[in-house]
Design an enzyme around this catalytic site. Structure first.
Site, short mmCIF file in Angstrom:
data_model
loop_
_atom_site.label_atom_id
_atom_site.label_comp_id
_atom_site.label_asym_id
_atom_site.label_seq_id
_atom_site.Cartn_x
_atom_site.Cartn_y
_atom_site.Cartn_z
N LYS A 233 -29.88 -15.41 29.37
CA LYS A 233 -29.16 -16.68 29.23
C LYS A 233 -30.13 -17.87 29.23
CE LYS A 233 -25.38 -19.25 31.50
NZ LYS A 233 -24.42 -19.21 32.63
N SER B 7 -19.81 -19.60 31.63
CA SER B 7 -20.75 -20.25 30.74
C SER B 7 -21.72 -19.30 30.03
CB SER B 7 -21.58 -21.28 31.54
OG SER B 7 -22.27 -20.65 32.62
N SER C 204 -18.88 -17.28 35.63
CA SER C 204 -19.53 -17.40 34.33
C SER C 204 -20.11 -16.12 33.76
CB SER C 204 -20.62 -18.46 34.39
OG SER C 204 -20.05 -19.75 34.50
#
Length: 445
Positions: free
Chosen positions: A86, A161, A185
């Site tokens: 990420k 996210s 997330s």
């Protein structure tokens, strides 16, 4: 599915199978890495799962992994396995943009500690995945490089996210991806994209080198196709080098929490998640939460105050560089008073006691992962079971309690509504992650 879903090379392959093939000489790290790069080239233009792809660095790392195996040096279960990271996690030599124009030109000079552990384990890093700006949003559709898109329907959100990581695994571009989880997330995109997402207990994986959203709630987690693959990634990232315990998922009972006690939930989502749990044959008993408001007060008071502390100067000096979505939430966060933060800390302590009590009579807790399936990109309001609610609340309402408690939690696929995945969430005790993931394996079949 509502439309044909991408099926990259890793769609039907597990890390265990790939590792066995590597050691048997049936494939190579270079072949696996080129397969990942090809799948990204083939599918990512429609999904925007990746913000950076390190083709040259990935192939070089794969060549090194192959050479080491040929010389008898085996770094463990992730040796030679392609992994995505990420884009709020520092990777030396690559851009780390945080999904924001504030860091559009930022190139990392060092690896986050979790990335160091991946490299030490022989994993091959192929690129950085799209994140909701500064990881401050559960939809995954507000970022400087555009929204990540759901492989089951690209007009829909991935969840966030860690949306790019969810899409990358779901589309078969990589077998494992790192995410972060402050209010859900990792688990939210796993649920909405139809893969497995695991958040271990707070502090189990180091967060050094990960851009903070809310330090008291931030977790590093993993997304993969199976609970066993999540377990493999987790153990490397947590520095657990000993042989894993052979837990069989022999769970005596599971406590079901009515999701509507925390947030209005689509009845069909609840039905599908409960049915997936009950088909496992594990006894299920209904449990109640004493005071759900403790969760809401504790989570928001902590997250908002810490998030604004991390961004106050950027909001003051360059507000125009934020997406409207995140700037609005930061300005809302700025209104959190000091006394609210103090009370939120007290609420967190009370909630942790409540969770201990809930788990005193059962082995695990269960509920849906999200209240709804993936909504349309940019949609912010939705009707759920007759109630008009904010999409954000419908996404994090069932995941944020376990960040506040610091409990390990995993989302596994439970079924689908109109081709859009539904997730079942399981929650366990800190330190018993192996038990939790073994049970997830049993329930997911």
């Amino acid at each position: 599915m509502s439309r044909h879903s991408p099926a990259g090379f890793f769609s039907n392959r597990t890390i265990t199978e790939l590792a066995d093939q590597l050691r048997a000489g049936e494939t190579s790290a270079v072949e696996l890495t080129r397969a990942a790069l090809h799948a990204i080239e083939q599918f990512d233009s429609a999904l925007n799962a990746f913000v950076t792809v390190d083709r040259e660095g990935a192939v070089q790392a794969a060549e090194k992994a192959d050479a080491e195996l040929a010389e008898g040096q085996d770094r463990g279960p992730l040796h030679g396995i392609p992994v995505a990271v990420k884009d709020i996690i520092e990777v030396a030599g690559l851009p780390t943009t945080m999904g924001s124009a504030h860091f559009a030109d930022h190139v990392s000079t060092s690896d986050a500690e979790c990335v160091q552990r991946l490299r030490a384990g022989g994993a091959v890093l192929v690129g950085k995945t799209t994140t909701h700006e500064f990881a401050f949003g559960p939809t995954g559709d507000s970022a400087h490089n555009g929204p990540s898109r759901n492989p089951h329907d690209p007009t829909r959100i991935t969840g966030g996210s860690s949306g790019g990581s969810g899409a990358a695994v779901a589309a078969g571009m990589v077998p494992l991806a790192l995410g972060t989880d402050t209010g859900g997330s990792v688990r939210i995109p796993a649920a909405l994209c139809g893969v497995v997402g695991f958040k271990p207990a707070y502090g189990a994986i180091p967060t050094g080198g990960v851009f903070p959203l809310s330090q008291s709630l931030d977790h590093v987690g993993v997304l993969a196709r199976t609970p066993q693959d999540c377990r493999t990634g987790y153990r490397v990232l947590a520095g657990l080098r000993d042989a894993p315990s052979r837990e069989r998922g022999d769970i005596a009972n599971i406590g079901w929490i009515d999701p509507n006690s925390l947030h209005p939930t689509d009845p069909e989502v609840t039905r599908i998640a409960r049915a997936a749990l009950e088909t496992s044959g594990i006894p299920v008993q209904d449990l109640g939460i004493r005071d759900p408001e403790v969760v809401h007060r504790g989570f928001l008071g902590i997250q908002y105050s810490e998030a604004y502390a991390n961004h106050a100067e950027r909001v003051a000096d360059n507000p125009e560089l934020f997406t409207d979505d995140v700037l609005g939430r930061l300005r809302e966060s700025a209104r959190t008073a000091g006394w609210q933060h103090v009370r939120a800390l007290a609420a967190r302590d009370r909630w942790r006691g409540d969770v201990d009590e809930l788990l005193s009579g059962v082995d695990l807790l269960a509920m849906p992962t999200t209240c709804v399936v993936a909504t349309e990109i940019d949609r912010r309001e939705i009707t759920v079971d007759g109630a008009d609610v904010n999409v954000r609340g419908a996404l994090i309402g069932l995941t944020k309690p376990w960040n506040l408690a610091g409990s390990p939690a995993v989302s596994i696929p439970a079924g689908a509504i109109g081709g859009l995945p539904v997730g079942l969430q399981l929650i366990g005790r800190p330190g018993a992650e192996d038990v939790l993931l073994a049970a997830a394996t049993r329930i997911s079949g």
